[in-house]
Design an enzyme around this catalytic site. Sequence first.
Site, short mmCIF file in Angstrom:
data_model
loop_
_atom_site.label_atom_id
_atom_site.label_comp_id
_atom_site.label_asym_id
_atom_site.label_seq_id
_atom_site.Cartn_x
_atom_site.Cartn_y
_atom_site.Cartn_z
N HIS A 166 -1.85 -10.61 11.23
CA HIS A 166 -1.36 -9.46 10.77
C HIS A 166 -1.23 -8.51 12.20
O HIS A 166 -2.18 -8.47 12.98
CB HIS A 166 -2.40 -8.76 10.25
CG HIS A 166 -2.22 -7.13 9.78
ND1 HIS A 166 -0.86 -6.78 9.45
CD2 HIS A 166 -2.91 -6.17 10.01
CE1 HIS A 166 -1.23 -5.48 9.24
NE2 HIS A 166 -2.19 -4.97 9.58
N ASN A 217 4.70 -1.87 12.53
CA ASN A 217 3.91 -2.16 11.46
C ASN A 217 4.22 -1.96 10.17
O ASN A 217 4.73 -1.02 9.65
CB ASN A 217 2.63 -1.56 11.77
CG ASN A 217 1.39 -2.14 10.98
OD1 ASN A 217 1.54 -2.94 10.07
ND2 ASN A 217 0.17 -1.63 10.87
N CYS A 241 -3.33 -3.87 4.14
CA CYS A 241 -2.36 -4.88 4.60
C CYS A 241 -2.47 -6.13 4.12
O CYS A 241 -1.82 -7.09 4.61
CB CYS A 241 -2.35 -4.85 6.14
SG CYS A 241 -2.13 -3.08 6.85
N GLU A 264 0.85 -1.24 -0.02
CA GLU A 264 0.04 0.04 0.03
C GLU A 264 0.91 1.24 -0.03
O GLU A 264 0.27 2.25 0.42
CB GLU A 264 -0.83 0.18 0.92
CG GLU A 264 -0.49 -0.32 2.63
CD GLU A 264 -1.60 -0.26 3.43
OE1 GLU A 264 -2.18 0.74 3.79
OE2 GLU A 264 -1.68 -1.31 4.11
N1 CAA Z 1 0.47 3.23 30.98
C1 CAA Z 1 0.15 1.90 30.16
N2 CAA Z 1 -1.14 1.71 29.31
C2 CAA Z 1 -1.51 2.92 29.00
C3 CAA Z 1 -1.14 4.03 29.22
C4 CAA Z 1 -0.18 4.22 30.29
N3 CAA Z 1 0.26 5.57 30.84
N4 CAA Z 1 -1.97 5.10 28.92
C5 CAA Z 1 -2.62 4.65 27.91
N5 CAA Z 1 -2.62 3.08 27.95
C6 CAA Z 1 -3.12 1.93 27.40
C7 CAA Z 1 -4.62 2.25 27.28
O1 CAA Z 1 -5.48 1.69 28.31
C8 CAA Z 1 -4.94 1.35 25.92
O2 CAA Z 1 -5.02 0.26 26.17
P1 CAA Z 1 -6.19 -0.68 26.16
O3 CAA Z 1 -6.51 -0.49 24.67
O4 CAA Z 1 -5.94 -2.25 26.51
O5 CAA Z 1 -7.45 -0.35 26.92
C9 CAA Z 1 -3.90 1.70 25.12
O6 CAA Z 1 -2.78 2.11 26.10
C10 CAA Z 1 -4.04 2.73 23.85
O7 CAA Z 1 -4.61 3.77 24.64
P2 CAA Z 1 -5.66 4.60 24.00
O8 CAA Z 1 -6.74 3.75 23.21
O9 CAA Z 1 -6.06 5.79 24.75
O10 CAA Z 1 -4.62 5.28 22.57
P3 CAA Z 1 -5.11 6.31 21.50
O11 CAA Z 1 -6.64 6.80 21.50
O12 CAA Z 1 -3.98 7.11 21.56
O13 CAA Z 1 -5.18 5.36 20.42
C11 CAA Z 1 -4.24 3.76 18.71
C12 CAA Z 1 -3.97 4.60 19.71
C13 CAA Z 1 -4.82 2.47 19.58
C14 CAA Z 1 -2.93 3.03 18.03
C15 CAA Z 1 -5.28 4.26 17.68
O14 CAA Z 1 -4.58 5.28 17.19
C16 CAA Z 1 -5.46 3.40 16.76
O15 CAA Z 1 -6.60 2.71 16.91
N6 CAA Z 1 -4.64 3.45 15.56
C17 CAA Z 1 -5.10 2.55 14.38
C18 CAA Z 1 -5.10 1.06 14.55
C19 CAA Z 1 -4.69 0.60 13.37
O16 CAA Z 1 -3.43 0.39 12.94
N7 CAA Z 1 -5.58 0.27 12.69
C20 CAA Z 1 -5.43 -0.33 11.31
C21 CAA Z 1 -5.55 -1.81 11.72
S1 CAA Z 1 -5.07 -2.66 10.10
C22 CAA Z 1 -3.72 -1.85 9.52
O17 CAA Z 1 -2.51 -2.43 9.80
C23 CAA Z 1 -3.97 -0.94 8.52
C24 CAA Z 1 -4.00 -1.56 7.05
O18 CAA Z 1 -4.83 -2.67 6.83
C25 CAA Z 1 -3.46 -0.65 6.23
#
Ligand code: CAA
Length: 373
Positions: free
Chosen positions: A247, A292, A122, A90
């Site tokens: 993945h 990733n 992906c 991609e």
């Molecule tokens: N200490 C420990 N853990 C902590 C923390 C701390 N201080 N602060 C936060 N966390 C934890 C949270 O509890 C959470 O864990 P859980 O999910 O188990 O509850 C985790 O860290 C992430 O926290 P948030 O959800 O608050 O984080 P965010 O809102 O900043 O989101 C992300 C981050 C999850 C990466 C989000 O940006 C996301 O979903 N990104 C995209 C996901 C992705 O890659 N999707 C595509 C999938 S397929 C692919 O690869 C693409 C493709 O096909 C092209």
Amino acid sequence: MSSDSFTFASDTGIAAIGLQLPPLAMDVRELAELRGVDPNKFTLGLGCDEMALCPEGYGVVQLAAGAAKRALSRWDGSLEDIGLVVVGSESALDMSRPLSAFVADELGLEGDVRSYEVKHACYGGTLALRQALEWRLSGAARGKAALVIAADVALYAPADPGEPTQGAGAVAMIIGEPKVARIATESYAYSEPAFDFWRPVGDAFPSVEGALSLDCYKRATERCFQQLVGDRDPADALGELAALCFHVPFPKMVKKGVRQLGESFGWSEEATAAFYDSMVNPTMDWNRKSGNAYTASLWISAAQALAGRKAGERIGAFSYGSGFGSELLVLEAGDAAAEGAWTADVEADLAARRLVDRGAYESLRGSHVAAAE
Ligand code: CAA
């Protein structure tokens, strides 16, 4: 699962593997400091460690060609024996000219060859692999082998929540004699149209609906594995596999996919956790160093899981691509898996690569952002 649940062609599978990681990386703890975030969020919360990065002038073509050269170097055929070259990615450079042409230029590969690029987020690398397998099985190959490459550079906008999950890498596989692995003819696919992750033409960075993408990924996991399990006991069916590769957008997402699987099978939390710890988590060591790599992520995990495996042992490989499409494959280790020659690629690249600090990262991103605009 009885031993005859799958059909494996005797003359087709993975003949050789090559991997390529880029020469730079950054520790996600360093990124956390740069962004003013608790590093535990990236390490414990997302399960990330280091994200591979490309220097200026180095990108998807260099990754793809590097992996291909390494796979070719440990294959007993020659370029004249290749009848198909297909790149799943991609990170396309052009809306018309396929990445396979850029790679073929680097390899000096031309002649009686079908050459093209596959795009489905992906999932593209897995589609390329399936097409190569099915091309061989159809008879169209007339005895020739295929060169399949999954290669990507994953970058998000600076300070985007997805930034710590960035990465890059390529895996090349020659599809011919099944010395490394056989691939079951049966596969288990599931798709739904969704806007969970997309990058419109002209946009430098992807748009992501994080929560939706997680939902889609979990549903895809459940539907694909349910097809494989059928009406058997899930523990028995999956117990026939020695490891399960996914993945890996980031390791926590895989853990959530497995949790969903456990729930759908009616397993206890403890049973699901034990399953994840023994069958899935050990296959992601290399992913924690690459970040990733989109199309390459699953195949980095599968390459690790196949290395050192005894002939006849089977692994599952679950592919997911946003948009979304997914497919679960079963591979069986061949005689060359035990030696795991391609491990040397990862070891060499990790030993040679340089970890950048936040200053170097910011100037690198400056150049990437400028290049993308
Ligand atoms: N200490 C420990 N853990 C902590 C923390 C701390 N201080 N602060 C936060 N966390 C934890 C949270 O509890 C959470 O864990 P859980 O999910 O188990 O509850 C985790 O860290 C992430 O926290 P948030 O959800 O608050 O984080 P965010 O809102 O900043 O989101 C992300 C981050 C999850 C990466 C989000 O940006 C996301 O979903 N990104 C995209 C996901 C992705 O890659 N999707 C595509 C999938 S397929 C692919 O690869 C693409 C493709 O096909 C092209």
